[in-house]
Design a protein around this motif. Structure first.
Motif, mmCIF file in Angstrom:
data_model
loop_
_atom_site.group_PDB
_atom_site.id
_atom_site.type_symbol
_atom_site.label_atom_id
_atom_site.label_comp_id
_atom_site.label_asym_id
_atom_site.label_seq_id
_atom_site.Cartn_x
_atom_site.Cartn_y
_atom_site.Cartn_z
ATOM 1 N N LEU A 158 0.830 -1.202 0.000
ATOM 2 C CA LEU A 158 0.000 0.000 0.000
ATOM 3 C C LEU A 158 0.866 1.255 0.000
ATOM 4 C CD1 LEU A 158 -2.962 0.972 0.120
ATOM 5 C CD2 LEU A 158 -2.745 1.003 2.607
ATOM 6 N N ASP A 159 1.856 1.290 0.880
ATOM 7 C CA ASP A 159 2.728 2.470 0.986
ATOM 8 C C ASP A 159 3.543 2.657 -0.298
ATOM 9 O OD1 ASP A 159 1.770 2.821 3.521
ATOM 10 O OD2 ASP A 159 3.551 2.032 4.547
ATOM 11 N N CYS A 162 1.273 3.847 -3.183
ATOM 12 C CA CYS A 162 0.858 5.241 -2.968
ATOM 13 C C CYS A 162 1.996 6.198 -3.300
ATOM 14 C CB CYS A 162 0.403 5.440 -1.519
ATOM 15 S SG CYS A 162 -1.252 4.800 -1.191
ATOM 16 N N ASN A 188 -7.411 6.476 -0.416
ATOM 17 C CA ASN A 188 -6.184 6.775 0.319
ATOM 18 C C ASN A 188 -5.724 8.207 0.069
ATOM 19 O OD1 ASN A 188 -3.332 6.785 1.174
ATOM 20 N ND2 ASN A 188 -3.658 4.596 1.432
ATOM 21 N N GLU A 190 -2.938 9.444 0.611
ATOM 22 C CA GLU A 190 -1.514 9.546 0.304
ATOM 23 C C GLU A 190 -1.162 9.006 -1.080
ATOM 24 O OE1 GLU A 190 0.987 8.209 3.432
ATOM 25 O OE2 GLU A 190 -0.229 9.104 4.995
ATOM 26 N N ARG A 289 -4.983 14.947 -1.716
ATOM 27 C CA ARG A 289 -4.136 13.827 -1.335
ATOM 28 C C ARG A 289 -2.852 14.398 -0.742
ATOM 29 N NH1 ARG A 289 -6.841 9.492 -3.325
ATOM 30 N NH2 ARG A 289 -8.240 9.961 -5.051
#
Length: 481
Positions: A158-159, A162, A188, A190, A289
């Motif tokens: 996920l990180d 993103c 999200n 981010e 974002r």
């Protein structure tokens, strides 16, 4: 003295798996045409795994002709072979395994309660997951989000996506991604991607799911049923796209042709926001974002700052984008908010390090600015009654014909033969550059040039012989990230 003979032990026990001598267990791994029978020894498996100890106990296992038949249809033969090799030898080799196979091995080891193997695989994937994720992002995502045991990997995926969304969005398999995962990324804050790009990829994903292929470049050939089908596919995704963050021109060109797929009130709110941004819409405006380089400006967009950052690093081509910009820009002063007086400018901007000044001409909306790599305070390269100057080879002046026309950027750098006068400081005026002056904000809301002694191409930025009235100007502190 004790000798370590573990390697010999591992090799000798491993031979039992190879030869099958004395086996009393047949594992039927996989199903259908992919089913394969693998021989094993119940005693070794029971000793190495609590799962097999229970599954192969007398209460559970049934023998046929003295051999236990154990069916495991949900684990493929190739994964089961890797697990058996680990149980017999204590060794596992990932060098020739692709990311999907390693993830399936992780899932299987978790199911078979092989905790040490599971922990090792997760550690291995954490050390090598960036490469795996880039090679096969869709399958990696769909496996890690399907199984609870992959929590650490889910967070990494996920990180990472993103931070670098095109790993996923430009993958050849992107259109096969499950809808729930698309929504996860849309929600999200981010996700470092411009909203119009998000819409284009989401549209691509939806078009791949339509019953027949359609050309978005020729929407005149679409029927109402085509748009209805597209609306059903996108129904759950539309609320999570941040429509209010898309510039009006881009919305009109790239989104408006699909007007019919929008809920009526949402579309009216978007149009109303473009016409009157001060009136709150019925639908909530989702936040920007966070990781995009948000800029608190009434004059410029993030793309302008990416170009200016490129100029700071002397990149004349291949400009930074909003995600790769290595500087942060903090608003120190806005004339329309803080007042045009020079005293207020100095109060808020002096001694703050490198700064960018950006101004807007009232007559035609042209943006004119300059970069001062030095902190604002009295200088000592040269001084007279009009102020003080400091030498630097890194300052520059620039312009954009209009805010909306990013491609109209123009820059002129300091002339090295006269860089002693590059930047100027005076308590009675605002930002100033060049000898006497190439560019100065003078008498509150007046900007002008008095010559081109230091920046030879300054006349391409501002007309000489005129006092130009400013609509506004801003000053930003520039800090290397």
């Amino acid at each position: 003295m004790a000798e370590n003979f573990l390697l010999d032990l591992s090799q000798d026990i491993g031979q039992l798996l190879t030869t099958g001598d004395g086996h009393d267990l047949i594992i039927q791994a996989g199903e259908g045409q992919n089913m394969k029978e693998l021989i094993a020894h119940s005693l070794i498996l029971s000793a190495r795994s609590t799962y097999f100890k229970t599954a192969l106990s007398k209460e559970w296992a049934k023998k046929e002709n003295g051999v236990i038949i154990f069916k495991k249809p949900n684990i493929s033969p190739e994964i089961m072979e890797l697990i058996l090799n680990y149980l017999y030898t204590g060794l596992v080799n990932f060098d020739k395994q692709n990311s999907v196979k390693v993830l399936k091995l992780l899932v299987a080891s978790d199911e078979l309660n092989l905790q040490k193997l599971s922990d090792y695989i997760q550690t291995y994937l954490i050390d090598n997951q960036a490469e795996y994720l880039k090679n096969d992002p869709v399958d990696v995502l769909q496996i890690t989000f399907r199984y609870e045991s992959c929590e650490g990997l889910r967070k990494f995926c996920l990180d990472s996506i993103c931070e670098e969304p095109k790993i996923l969005f430009e993958s050849p398999k992107f259109t096969s991604l499950e809808k729930d995962l698309i929504i996860l990324f849309l929600k999200n804050n981010e996700l470092e991607m411009e909203e119009i790009e998000i819409w284009e990829f989401v549209l691509k994903w939806a078009l791949a799911r339509m019953s027949t292929q359609h050309n978005v470049d020729n929407l005149s050939q679409w029927t109402s049923s085509n748009f209805e089908e597209l609306e059903k596919i996108l129904h759950d995704l539309i609320p999570h796209i941040r429509w209010f963050q898309i510039p009006s021109k881009l919305f009109w060109r790239k989104v408006n042709p699909f007007k019919s797929i929008f809920p009526k009130q949402l579309y009216e709110d978007i149009m109303g926001y473009y016409c009157d941004p001060d009136t709150p819409p019925t639908n909530a405006i989702l936040p920007l974002r966070r990781n995009l380089s948000y800029i608190d400006s009434v004059l410029i967009e993030r793309d302008h700052l990416s170009i200016i950052a490129s100029w700071i690093d002397k990149k004349e081509e291949s400009f930074y984008n909003t995600r790769s910009t290595p500087y942060s820009f903090t608003l120190l002063y806005r004339a329309s908010r803080d007042g045009f007086e020079a005293a207020k400018f100095h109060e808020l901007c002096d001694n703050k390090g490198s700064t960018i000044m950006i101004s807007k001409l009232k007559e035609n909306g042209k943006l004119i600015g300059g970069y001062n790599p030095l902190s604002l305070h009295p200088y000592n390269s040269y001084t007279n009654s009009n102020g003080s100057w400091q030498s630097t080879s890194d300052s520059f002046l620039f312009s954009f014909t209009k805010k909306e026309e990013i491609n109209s950027a123009y820059i002129t750098r300091v002339n090295l033969d006269s860089q002693v006068y590059a930047v100027c400081y005076g308590s009675n005026y605002g930002p100033a550059f060049g000898s006497g002056w190439d560019l100065i904000i003078d008498r509150n809301n007046i900007i002008k040039t008095c010559g081109r002694g230091t920046y030879l191409d300054v006349y391409n930025i501002i007309n000489s012989g005129h006092n130009h009235i400013l609509e506004d100007y801003e000053v930003y502190q520039v800090v290397k990230k």
